[in-house]
Enzyme design. Sequence first.
Site, short mmCIF file in Angstrom:
data_model
loop_
_atom_site.label_atom_id
_atom_site.label_comp_id
_atom_site.label_asym_id
_atom_site.label_seq_id
_atom_site.Cartn_x
_atom_site.Cartn_y
_atom_site.Cartn_z
N ASN A 82 1.88 -0.42 3.94
CA ASN A 82 0.58 -0.68 3.32
C ASN A 82 -0.45 0.38 3.70
O ASN A 82 -0.33 1.01 4.75
CB ASN A 82 0.05 -2.05 3.75
CG ASN A 82 0.91 -3.19 3.26
OD1 ASN A 82 1.44 -3.13 2.17
ND2 ASN A 82 1.05 -4.23 4.07
N HIS A 83 -1.46 0.51 2.87
CA HIS A 83 -2.64 1.28 3.22
C HIS A 83 -3.81 0.31 3.16
O HIS A 83 -3.92 -0.47 2.21
CB HIS A 83 -2.86 2.44 2.25
CG HIS A 83 -1.86 3.54 2.39
ND1 HIS A 83 -2.19 4.87 2.35
CD2 HIS A 83 -0.51 3.50 2.58
CE1 HIS A 83 -1.10 5.61 2.51
NE2 HIS A 83 -0.06 4.80 2.65
N THR A 84 -4.67 0.34 4.15
CA THR A 84 -5.74 -0.66 4.22
C THR A 84 -6.63 -0.64 2.98
O THR A 84 -6.95 0.43 2.45
CB THR A 84 -6.59 -0.46 5.48
OG1 THR A 84 -7.59 -1.50 5.53
CG2 THR A 84 -7.27 0.90 5.50
N LEU A 85 -7.00 -1.82 2.54
CA LEU A 85 -7.91 -1.95 1.40
C LEU A 85 -9.32 -2.29 1.84
O LEU A 85 -10.22 -2.42 1.01
CB LEU A 85 -7.39 -3.04 0.44
CG LEU A 85 -6.01 -2.79 -0.16
CD1 LEU A 85 -5.63 -3.91 -1.12
CD2 LEU A 85 -5.93 -1.44 -0.85
N THR A 90 -8.14 4.81 0.92
CA THR A 90 -6.81 4.33 1.28
C THR A 90 -6.05 5.34 2.13
O THR A 90 -4.93 5.07 2.57
CB THR A 90 -5.97 4.02 0.02
OG1 THR A 90 -5.85 5.22 -0.76
CG2 THR A 90 -6.60 2.91 -0.79
#
Length: 210
Positions: A82-85, A90
Amino acid sequence: MVHSKTIYPRTGDKQTIYLKNVISSPYIKVGDYTMYNDFVHDPKDFEQNNVLYQYPINHDNLIIGKFCSIACGAKFLFNSANHTLSSLSTYPFPLFFEEWHLNKNNVTDAWDNKGDIVIGNDVWIGYEAIILAGVTIGDGAIIGARAVVTKDVAPYTIVGGIPAKMIKKRFDDKTIADLLNMKWWNWPTEKIAQNIEAIQSGNMDQLKNI
């Protein structure tokens, strides 16, 4: 009877393994008799090829129950993918702490942590299905081929598609409740062996009277 500690349960078949017996990672836990088949890669390389982005720094777990059937190419995609939202960008700046002079202890800030992947017992995961971080799949569920599972799946439910959605329940509510109460997968091996015919034929009356 094949013992659950063997790697290859079928004579002459090197594509099908009892998965528990090839796992070395402390973050992957697999129940007895759960099988994995791979006709593309060596199935013993499951940890490397099928469990993705499970970095030790994140301490997330893959938990798979007993008597599951996992088809070739099924993938378990963990939180570090994941990449932080919650950021305006991102881009995973915390991963490159040296470049940007950031605190290396904050690497996990680069992604959103959604938790473990938990697979129940007697679950069938179809060809090249993808299970995302934070998902729990209930006992007896079926995941269709190439489905992308983004949300929890209820016990004895069939799902498919991208993102995976419910297709139907496998049985009526009473039968599902009885099976969840019975938990035949926790019976002693001898008891399961003696009642395989009833399990396969769906003879709930016989199973409940054991």
